[in-house]
Design a protein around this motif. Structure first.
Motif, mmCIF file in Angstrom:
data_model
loop_
_atom_site.group_PDB
_atom_site.id
_atom_site.type_symbol
_atom_site.label_atom_id
_atom_site.label_comp_id
_atom_site.label_asym_id
_atom_site.label_seq_id
_atom_site.Cartn_x
_atom_site.Cartn_y
_atom_site.Cartn_z
ATOM 1 N N LYS A 114 27.330 22.506 55.844
ATOM 2 C CA LYS A 114 28.559 22.789 56.579
ATOM 3 C C LYS A 114 28.790 24.288 56.701
ATOM 4 O O LYS A 114 29.130 24.794 57.769
ATOM 5 C CB LYS A 114 29.756 22.154 55.876
ATOM 6 N N ARG A 152 28.833 26.197 60.235
ATOM 7 C CA ARG A 152 30.046 26.893 60.697
ATOM 8 C C ARG A 152 29.766 28.371 60.943
ATOM 9 O O ARG A 152 30.239 28.943 61.932
ATOM 10 C CB ARG A 152 31.173 26.736 59.682
ATOM 11 N N TYR A 199 24.620 18.637 62.181
ATOM 12 C CA TYR A 199 26.029 18.968 61.929
ATOM 13 C C TYR A 199 26.606 19.751 63.103
ATOM 14 O O TYR A 199 27.692 19.438 63.594
ATOM 15 C CB TYR A 199 26.154 19.778 60.637
ATOM 16 N N ARG A 237 26.996 17.473 66.157
ATOM 17 C CA ARG A 237 28.148 16.577 66.014
ATOM 18 C C ARG A 237 29.453 17.321 66.285
ATOM 19 O O ARG A 237 30.353 16.799 66.945
ATOM 20 C CB ARG A 237 28.152 15.973 64.613
ATOM 21 N N LYS A 238 29.556 18.542 65.794
ATOM 22 C CA LYS A 238 30.760 19.339 66.032
ATOM 23 C C LYS A 238 30.900 19.717 67.501
ATOM 24 O O LYS A 238 32.011 19.767 68.022
ATOM 25 C CB LYS A 238 30.746 20.615 65.171
ATOM 26 N N GLN A 239 29.783 19.984 68.169
ATOM 27 C CA GLN A 239 29.840 20.350 69.583
ATOM 28 C C GLN A 239 30.205 19.155 70.457
ATOM 29 O O GLN A 239 30.829 19.317 71.490
ATOM 30 C CB GLN A 239 28.489 20.920 70.038
ATOM 31 N N SER A 290 32.145 16.570 69.505
ATOM 32 C CA SER A 290 33.501 16.087 69.239
ATOM 33 C C SER A 290 34.494 16.877 70.092
ATOM 34 O O SER A 290 34.265 18.038 70.406
ATOM 35 C CB SER A 290 33.847 16.235 67.755
ATOM 36 N N GLN A 347 37.195 19.278 71.161
ATOM 37 C CA GLN A 347 37.712 20.501 70.555
ATOM 38 C C GLN A 347 39.236 20.522 70.655
ATOM 39 O O GLN A 347 39.788 20.157 71.693
ATOM 40 C CB GLN A 347 37.132 21.732 71.260
#
Length: 63
Positions: free
Chosen positions: A9, A13, A52, A55-57, A59, A61
């Motif tokens: 993570k 980040r 990771y 997945r963040k991209q 989801s 924002q």
């Protein structure tokens, strides 16, 4: 769902903060970027970080 280790993570980040426009929703592209931008030699760790970030991209924002 498994909990990601803290280093995955943290590294993900950090990369997203440092290179905000480089990453996108494509895992293969993100995997190549993680390889280029870091000195991580482990394929498993590289894939976890790329996953990771992907997945963040993908989801939604927050506005």
């Amino acid at each position: 769902m498994a909990i990601k280790p803290a280093y995955v993570k943290k590294t993900g980040r950090l990369l997203m903060e440092k290179y905000p426009d480089a990453f996108g929703p494509d895992f293969e592209h993100n995997k190549e970027l993680v390889t280029e931008l870091t000195n991580i030699e482990s394929k498993g760790v590289r894939n976890r970080i790329a996953g990771y970030v992907t997945r963040k991209q993908r989801s939604p924002q927050p506005a």
